[in-house]
Design a protein around this motif. Structure first.
Motif, short mmCIF file in Angstrom:
data_model
loop_
_atom_site.label_atom_id
_atom_site.label_comp_id
_atom_site.label_asym_id
_atom_site.label_seq_id
_atom_site.Cartn_x
_atom_site.Cartn_y
_atom_site.Cartn_z
N SER A 203 0.92 -1.07 0.04
CA SER A 203 -0.14 0.09 0.04
C SER A 203 0.81 1.13 -0.05
N GLY A 204 0.09 2.35 0.34
CA GLY A 204 0.94 3.74 0.37
C GLY A 204 2.03 3.65 1.42
N LEU A 205 1.81 2.81 2.63
CA LEU A 205 2.94 2.75 3.52
C LEU A 205 4.06 2.22 2.85
N HIS A 206 4.16 1.07 2.29
CA HIS A 206 5.39 0.58 1.52
C HIS A 206 5.96 1.43 0.35
N VAL A 207 5.16 2.21 -0.48
CA VAL A 207 5.75 3.04 -1.31
C VAL A 207 6.22 4.23 -0.63
N GLY A 208 5.74 4.59 0.47
CA GLY A 208 6.40 5.86 1.24
C GLY A 208 7.73 5.55 1.81
N ILE A 209 7.92 4.27 2.41
CA ILE A 209 9.11 3.76 3.08
C ILE A 209 10.10 3.49 1.78
N ILE A 210 9.92 3.08 0.71
CA ILE A 210 10.78 3.28 -0.56
C ILE A 210 10.97 4.62 -0.89
N TYR A 211 10.10 5.38 -0.99
CA TYR A 211 10.37 7.04 -1.30
C TYR A 211 11.27 7.46 -0.11
N ALA A 212 11.23 7.39 1.12
CA ALA A 212 11.96 7.91 2.43
C ALA A 212 13.35 7.26 2.16
N LEU A 213 13.37 6.15 1.73
CA LEU A 213 14.84 5.44 1.66
C LEU A 213 15.60 6.08 0.61
N PHE A 214 15.09 6.39 -0.44
CA PHE A 214 15.77 6.95 -1.61
C PHE A 214 15.89 8.71 -1.28
N LEU B 249 16.23 10.01 1.67
CA LEU B 249 17.34 10.28 2.82
C LEU B 249 18.60 10.57 2.32
N ILE B 250 18.73 9.43 1.19
CA ILE B 250 20.24 9.45 0.66
C ILE B 250 20.47 10.73 -0.17
N LEU B 251 19.60 11.31 -0.41
CA LEU B 251 19.66 12.61 -1.26
C LEU B 251 20.68 13.66 -0.70
N LYS B 252 20.42 14.03 0.50
CA LYS B 252 21.07 15.18 1.33
C LYS B 252 22.47 14.85 1.32
N PRO B 253 22.78 13.58 1.85
CA PRO B 253 24.34 13.39 2.00
C PRO B 253 25.26 13.26 0.57
N LEU B 254 24.48 12.88 -0.46
CA LEU B 254 25.18 13.27 -1.65
C LEU B 254 25.37 14.38 -2.14
N LYS B 255 25.03 15.31 -1.63
CA LYS B 255 25.07 16.98 -1.90
C LYS B 255 25.43 16.97 -3.43
N LEU B 256 24.24 16.64 -4.20
CA LEU B 256 24.15 16.91 -5.69
C LEU B 256 24.04 18.27 -6.08
N LYS B 257 24.48 18.84 -6.99
CA LYS B 257 24.20 19.88 -7.61
C LYS B 257 22.67 19.70 -8.09
N ALA C 147 20.54 16.74 -9.23
CA ALA C 147 19.36 16.52 -8.14
C ALA C 147 18.24 16.30 -8.67
N ARG C 148 17.80 16.81 -9.80
CA ARG C 148 16.71 16.68 -10.59
C ARG C 148 16.72 15.27 -11.30
N LEU C 149 17.76 15.00 -11.86
CA LEU C 149 18.01 13.66 -12.41
C LEU C 149 17.76 12.58 -11.46
N TYR C 150 18.44 12.92 -10.20
CA TYR C 150 18.19 11.60 -9.02
C TYR C 150 16.68 11.75 -8.82
N LEU C 151 16.14 12.83 -8.78
CA LEU C 151 14.68 12.71 -8.35
C LEU C 151 13.56 12.12 -9.33
N LEU C 152 14.13 12.43 -10.63
CA LEU C 152 13.53 11.65 -11.67
C LEU C 152 13.68 10.13 -11.50
N PHE C 153 14.75 9.91 -11.20
CA PHE C 153 15.15 8.45 -10.99
C PHE C 153 14.38 7.65 -9.92
#
Length: 644
Positions: free
Chosen positions: A257-268, A270-278, A282-288
């Motif tokens: 359900s939405g809970l599982h999709v939310g967990i997967i969304y949060a997993l990816f 949370l990785i975005l901030k430590p990556l410090k992408l330009k 960052a937009r390409l990563y969000l598309l991914f």
């Protein structure tokens, strides 16, 4: 906050009205509806163009709302037309069909699904479409892409015979399945080539991942939970485990359900901030991230709650890319309109209704509960936030859960506090296992860890199940009761924003209307009535006499009573074990019921009344249909209700 600021929330009710209208008997023809809709939009565009030139003579928004109603009706009628076209399969002598799924093991056969491609009727082959649920006994098995020649026509799935019995026909119809057939070994595999294309790629990928999870997770029960939690495959769940999760109030975690999709969304995310992408990266990563979300949605079968969550998180991610935060109400309404456009029948699915109600409860009610206490410690704050989310979702969804399932899990709060964090950790291990499980050492390690985590989760669910009073069952609530609960919750949520005087009057009005409806139902409840239920080979009678309930059973087994008879007893607030209806057998073989004014001929399945009843009803397509009152009645086809 103005209602006008949420355009899609304004559009949604009109689309829903249109769908209900289209499914009613009063809807016009599909062609007529299409022409009217085109005319509406042409007039609307003309009025808008005049408005831009300062020559407005009529408010065009009213036409737009009317057009949305006709649009919803058009969706419903188009769906019905597809159903009518597929019925020609019933009149075929044989048909060609493609296998679209993997076999499911049943006690004496294998279950699978066919997509009909062409039929042989009236001495010629012609194209056709439709889905057939089949049961076969071919030990070699069927795989997606196989083409079968079946030499007999399928049968239409029958409607339930008894009141409020689970409607399996309707359940399958929501999935576009209208026929079933036991074919045994009486078929021929014309083409055994594996299916190609994106759809078959996902089916094969889902199957391969499922088989890999079974091999990597040593505990069999843990593997069943992993298949349900990660892939939404619940058919192999052990009934005891299912009951444990139901009583713990966390069965929703086993339905992707939405809970599982939310967990997967949060997993990816949370990785975005430590990556410090330009910015561009960052937009390409969000598309991914959006791609991953929808890949998971397709992989798990596109259930309504998953599609809702995937749409919501996609729109939130697009907003993040544009550095904007769209309204959650607009996102919810837009995702609902999108799903209704694809499949208008989705509004009747329990998963769709519960999913949207739960999110609305969290958005509207959870902040109110959260503000009742402000913990000073982070751990207490986390526990309180999780508690308020569970309470808000349960407050809004419990009327619908009782309406459909008649059960309320007493310890849902304990279950959510203990099992939801475990489910979050399980997803963090399970998703990497799905991706990297084919790597020998890593896959084995992740499988062992996942097995241990799920074993712990099962142990917690079982411990909660063993606590006395784990669930309240045989509960009922009517439509008026649901409206009352939701109305009061909406008033509470709006208390700080609207006129308190008007909201108080609205609450009193709702309570008065509900009380009036309850009083009316009580006054019009018959003092004496007889229900005749149909079993596979025999009948069961329930007789109500001034509040006393009596029953006579001709041969229905306990499981059949639970499935066919008990739903109506729950609706009527009757005991699960009524008194025995005393009977005297006459020399002719007829049965004379002592406290009632009727007799029964078991040989000819005929009821004989001392005098004609006030009214007789038969159960047909989910409702009671009045019949002519008469002194005799044949009772060998469907359920009957007789009022004296």
């Amino acid at each position: 906050m103005r209602f006008a600021d949420f355009p899609f929330l304004r559009y949604l009710p009109f689309v829903l009205i249109g769908v209900f209208w289209g499914n009613s008997n009063g809807a016009p023809d599909l062609m007529v509806l299409s022409i009217i809709l085109i005319l509406f939009w042409l007039v609307y565009l003309i009025l808008v163009s005049k408005q831009e030139k300062g020559r407005m003579v009529f408010q065009p928004s009213y036409l737009a709302y009317m057009a949305l109603i006709f649009f919803g009706a058009l969706l419903a009628l188009f769906k019905q037309q597809q159903t009518d076209v597929s019925k020609e399969i019933l009149y075929s002598q044989s048909y060609l069909a493609e296998v679209v799924a993997y076999d499911q093991q049943k006690p004496n056969s294998f279950e699978n699904l066919l997509e009909v491609k062409s039929i042989f009727a009236d001495g010629a082959w012609k194209d056709a479409q439709g889905k057939v649920l089949i049961y076969h006994q071919n030990e070699q098995g069927l795989k997606p892409g196989h083409v079968l020649m079946v030499s007999k026509s399928p049968e239409q799935i029958a409607a339930p015979l008894n009141p409020y019995e689970f409607d399996y026909r309707q359940y399958l119809a929501r999935q576009g399945i209208f026929f079933r057939q036991f074919i045994g070994k009486d078929f021929q595999v014309v083409d055994s080539t594996a299916g190609v294309g994106f759809e078959y790629f996902l089916v094969n990928l889902r199957h391969d991942i499922g088989e890999m999870l079974k091999t990597k997770i040593p505990d069999e029960n843990a593997a069943q939970i992993a298949l349900a939690l990660l892939l939404g495959q619940k058919k192999e769940l052990d009934p005891t485990i299912r009951e444990a999760y139901t009583q713990a109030g966390v069965m929703h975690i086993l339905a992707v359900s939405g809970l599982h999709v939310g967990i997967i969304y949060a997993l990816f995310i949370l990785i975005l901030k430590p990556l410090k992408l330009k910015k561009e990266k960052a937009r390409l990563y969000l598309l991914f991230v959006i791609f991953i979300i929808w890949l998971y949605a397709f992989l798990t079968g596109l259930s309504p709650s998953v599609v809702r969550a995937a749409t919501m998180f996609s729109l939130l991610t697009f907003g993040q890319m544009r550095e904007r935060r769209p309204s959650i109400y607009n996102i919810l309404a837009f995702s609902a309109i999108l799903m209704i456009t694809i499949n208008p029948d989705v509004i009747y699915e329990v998963g769709f209704q519960l999913s949207y109600l739960a999110v609305l409860g969290i958005v509207m009610i959870q902040p109110l509960i959260l503000n009742l206490w402000l913990p000073r410690h982070k751990i207490l704050e986390y526990i309180w936030q999780l508690t308020t989310v569970s309470l808000a979702a349960q407050l809004v969804t419990f009327p619908l859960s009782i309406y459909y399932f008649h059960v309320f899990p007493t310890y849902f709060l304990i279950g959510n506090l203990l099992i939801l964090p475990l489910a979050f950790v399980i997803m963090q291990v399970g998703v990497p296992l799905m991706i990297f499980g084919w790597i020998p050492v890593l896959g084995d390690a992740l499988g062992w860890a996942l097995s241990w985590l799920i074993w712990t989760q099962n142990w917690v669910a079982e411990a909660i199940r063993l606590i006395p009073g784990g669930k309240l069952d045989r509960l009922t609530i009517g439509f008026s009761g649901m409206v009352l609960v939701w109305g009061i919750l909406l008033i509470v949520a709006s208390w700080e924003f609207g006129s308190k005087r008007k909201l108080a009057w609205l609450a009193l009005t709702l309570i008065f209307l509900w009380s009036t409806f309850q009083l009316y139902s009580e006054l019009h409840s018959p003092s004496r009535e007889l229900f005749v239920y149909q079993g596979k080979k025999s009948q069961l009678f329930d007789f109500s006499n001034s509040g006393e309930i009596y029953s006579w059973n001709q041969g229905l087994e306990a499981g059949e009573i639970s499935y066919s008879v008990d739903p109506n007893r729950v609706q009527k607030h009757w005991s699960q074990t009524p008194k025995s209806l005393l009977v005297h057998e006459l020399d002719s073989g007829k049965l004379d019921f002592i406290v009632a004014d009727f007799s029964f001929d078991p040989k000819h399945k005929r009821l004989q009344f001392l005098k004609a009843p006030k009214s007789i009803y038969s159960w047909s397509d989910g409702e009671w249909v009045m019949m002519p009152a008469q002194n005799t009645l044949e009772v060998d086809s469907v359920a009957y209700r007789i009022l004296f």
